[in-house]
Scaffold this motif. Structure first.
Motif, PDB file in Angstrom:
ATOM      1  N   VAL A 193      22.369 -43.960 -21.828  1.00  0.00           N
ATOM      2  CA  VAL A 193      22.443 -44.715 -20.572  1.00  0.00           C
ATOM      3  C   VAL A 193      23.744 -44.333 -19.875  1.00  0.00           C
ATOM      4  O   VAL A 193      24.828 -44.504 -20.425  1.00  0.00           O
ATOM      5  N   SER A 194      23.626 -43.768 -18.679  1.00  0.00           N
ATOM      6  CA  SER A 194      24.799 -43.336 -17.914  1.00  0.00           C
ATOM      7  C   SER A 194      25.419 -44.514 -17.172  1.00  0.00           C
ATOM      8  O   SER A 194      24.776 -45.543 -16.977  1.00  0.00           O
ATOM      9  N   ALA A 195      26.652 -44.329 -16.729  1.00  0.00           N
ATOM     10  CA  ALA A 195      27.276 -45.290 -15.823  1.00  0.00           C
ATOM     11  C   ALA A 195      27.196 -44.735 -14.403  1.00  0.00           C
ATOM     12  O   ALA A 195      27.211 -43.518 -14.206  1.00  0.00           O
ATOM     13  N   TYR A 232      28.690 -40.791 -11.109  1.00  0.00           N
ATOM     14  CA  TYR A 232      27.779 -40.851 -12.257  1.00  0.00           C
ATOM     15  C   TYR A 232      28.537 -40.292 -13.442  1.00  0.00           C
ATOM     16  O   TYR A 232      29.251 -39.298 -13.295  1.00  0.00           O
ATOM     17  N   GLY A 233      28.363 -40.871 -14.628  1.00  0.00           N
ATOM     18  CA  GLY A 233      29.050 -40.293 -15.772  1.00  0.00           C
ATOM     19  C   GLY A 233      28.534 -40.805 -17.102  1.00  0.00           C
ATOM     20  O   GLY A 233      27.812 -41.802 -17.171  1.00  0.00           O
ATOM     21  N   THR A 234      28.916 -40.086 -18.146  1.00  0.00           N
ATOM     22  CA  THR A 234      28.499 -40.401 -19.509  1.00  0.00           C
ATOM     23  C   THR A 234      29.696 -40.958 -20.266  1.00  0.00           C
ATOM     24  O   THR A 234      30.716 -40.277 -20.390  1.00  0.00           O
ATOM     25  N   GLU A 259      18.707 -48.997 -17.216  1.00  0.00           N
ATOM     26  CA  GLU A 259      18.634 -47.716 -16.502  1.00  0.00           C
ATOM     27  C   GLU A 259      20.029 -47.091 -16.392  1.00  0.00           C
ATOM     28  O   GLU A 259      20.195 -45.896 -16.540  1.00  0.00           O
ATOM     29  N   TYR A 260      21.000 -47.923 -16.077  1.00  0.00           N
ATOM     30  CA  TYR A 260      22.401 -47.486 -15.955  1.00  0.00           C
ATOM     31  C   TYR A 260      23.306 -48.659 -16.316  1.00  0.00           C
ATOM     32  O   TYR A 260      22.885 -49.814 -16.292  1.00  0.00           O
ATOM     33  N   TYR A 261      24.574 -48.345 -16.565  1.00  0.00           N
ATOM     34  CA  TYR A 261      25.627 -49.366 -16.514  1.00  0.00           C
ATOM     35  C   TYR A 261      26.140 -49.328 -15.080  1.00  0.00           C
ATOM     36  O   TYR A 261      26.653 -48.294 -14.630  1.00  0.00           O
ATOM     37  N   SER A 296      28.261 -45.838 -10.037  1.00  0.00           N
ATOM     38  CA  SER A 296      28.785 -46.814  -9.082  1.00  0.00           C
ATOM     39  C   SER A 296      27.827 -46.983  -7.904  1.00  0.00           C
ATOM     40  O   SER A 296      28.153 -47.660  -6.939  1.00  0.00           O
ATOM     41  N   ARG A 297      26.623 -46.350  -7.993  1.00  0.00           N
ATOM     42  CA  ARG A 297      25.656 -46.683  -6.935  1.00  0.00           C
ATOM     43  C   ARG A 297      25.049 -48.043  -7.240  1.00  0.00           C
ATOM     44  O   ARG A 297      25.099 -48.526  -8.363  1.00  0.00           O
ATOM     45  N   LYS A 298      24.469 -48.639  -6.201  1.00  0.00           N
ATOM     46  CA  LYS A 298      23.880 -49.975  -6.360  1.00  0.00           C
ATOM     47  C   LYS A 298      22.539 -49.873  -7.104  1.00  0.00           C
ATOM     48  O   LYS A 298      21.838 -48.874  -6.962  1.00  0.00           O
TER      49      LYS A 298
HETATM   50  P1  5GP Z   1      19.588 -41.396  -9.381  1.00  0.00           P
HETATM   51  O1  5GP Z   1      20.586 -41.990  -8.445  1.00  0.00           O
HETATM   52  O2  5GP Z   1      18.346 -40.916  -8.679  1.00  0.00           O
HETATM   53  O3  5GP Z   1      19.275 -42.305 -10.544  1.00  0.00           O
HETATM   54  O4  5GP Z   1      20.261 -40.080 -10.045  1.00  0.00           O
HETATM   55  C1  5GP Z   1      20.815 -39.094  -9.233  1.00  0.00           C
HETATM   56  C2  5GP Z   1      21.335 -37.922 -10.043  1.00  0.00           C
HETATM   57  O5  5GP Z   1      22.390 -38.321 -10.955  1.00  0.00           O
HETATM   58  C3  5GP Z   1      20.294 -37.198 -10.912  1.00  0.00           C
HETATM   59  O6  5GP Z   1      20.373 -35.820 -10.570  1.00  0.00           O
HETATM   60  C4  5GP Z   1      20.768 -37.434 -12.330  1.00  0.00           C
HETATM   61  O7  5GP Z   1      20.452 -36.339 -13.181  1.00  0.00           O
HETATM   62  C5  5GP Z   1      22.274 -37.580 -12.144  1.00  0.00           C
HETATM   63  N1  5GP Z   1      22.896 -38.282 -13.265  1.00  0.00           N
HETATM   64  C6  5GP Z   1      22.450 -39.403 -13.885  1.00  0.00           C
HETATM   65  N2  5GP Z   1      23.276 -39.746 -14.880  1.00  0.00           N
HETATM   66  C7  5GP Z   1      24.274 -38.812 -14.901  1.00  0.00           C
HETATM   67  C8  5GP Z   1      25.444 -38.635 -15.738  1.00  0.00           C
HETATM   68  O8  5GP Z   1      25.732 -39.385 -16.676  1.00  0.00           O
HETATM   69  N3  5GP Z   1      26.222 -37.579 -15.433  1.00  0.00           N
HETATM   70  C9  5GP Z   1      25.951 -36.718 -14.438  1.00  0.00           C
HETATM   71  N4  5GP Z   1      26.780 -35.700 -14.262  1.00  0.00           N
HETATM   72  N5  5GP Z   1      24.871 -36.857 -13.632  1.00  0.00           N
HETATM   73  C10 5GP Z   1      24.039 -37.885 -13.870  1.00  0.00           C
END
Ligand code: 5GP
Ligand code: ADP
Length: 188
Positions: free
Chosen positions: A34-36, A80-82, A50-52, A38-40
């Protein structure tokens, strides 16, 4: 034993989600990272699922504290980040993890984990085929499809840096090939 990492990156419309779903249907067991961001949140998205979801300032604080393995600022204030914590907790519990990130993020995770990670690039047979799939999928406006196609041309340049490139022309073949390389890597 700590788990391993499978990273999937691909231009949008290449068939990555279809192939990942197939692997799960075939009984391969992963935890999704699960990525973090700052989008809404959109629609029914929930924090921690889906995200943090963080504010841009919270995201910046975590960057400063060195809490990310990789992150990108896609446009101003949209990060976006891990998170290291997300990965380490699950890997140390012995779970294999699956990453669905963009090509730059995917390669950064690969760089960090080296041999413990398998970086897979899913490639469409051609740009024309990619455009047709996006049109058929019918989830994007014509403008968005053109944006995705233009981005794909740039993303395809990164393919040689991945451990494995799966050309998704005939779906059954691409699925079988992906299952073979993933099972070999995981020893399953
Ligand atoms: P969405 O806003 O549609 O959920 O994602 C937009 C983009 O962010 C996608 O291309 C997705 O692969 C990218 N993304 C999601 N999580 C991460 C992350 O943890 N790191 C990076 N670098 N990109 C991410
Ligand atoms: P991604 O997750 O990479 O954005 P999807 O898995 O959503 O891509 O696939 C995009 C569209 O193309 C979907 O409608 C899917 O059913 C279709 N598709 C996937 N693989 C193939 C293939 N080998 N041949 C034709 N259509 C495909």
């Amino acid at each position: 034993m700590p788990g391993k990492l499978i990273i999937f990156s691909a231009p949008s419309g290449s068939g990555k989600s279809t192939i990942v779903k197939y692997l799960i249907d075939r009984g391969l067991d992963f935890k999704f990272s699960v990525s973090a961001t700052s989008r809404k949140p959109r629609g029914t998205e929930r924090d921690g699922v889906e995200y943090y979801f963080l504010t841009p300032d919270e995201f910046r604080e975590k960057i400063t504290a060195g809490e990310f393995i990789e992150y990108e600022e896609v446009y101003p204030d949209c990060f976006y980040g891990t998170l290291k914590s997300e990965i380490e907790n699950k890997l140390n519990a012995g779970y294999d993890m699956l990453f669905d990130v963009d090509v730059v993020g995917g390669l950064n995770i690969k760089k960090f984990y080296g041999e413990r990670a398998l970086a897979v690039f899913v490639k469409p047979p051609s740009i024309e085929a990619l455009r047709e799939r996006l049109e058929k999928r019918a989830t994007d406006s014509p403008e968005m499809i053109e944006k995705r196609v233009a981005k794909a041309v740039w993303e395809l340049e990164f393919a040689p840096k991945f451990d494995v490139v799966i050309v998704n022309d005939r779906l059954e073949e691409a699925q079988a090939e992906t299952e073979r390389v993933v099972r070999k890597f995981l020893g399953k």
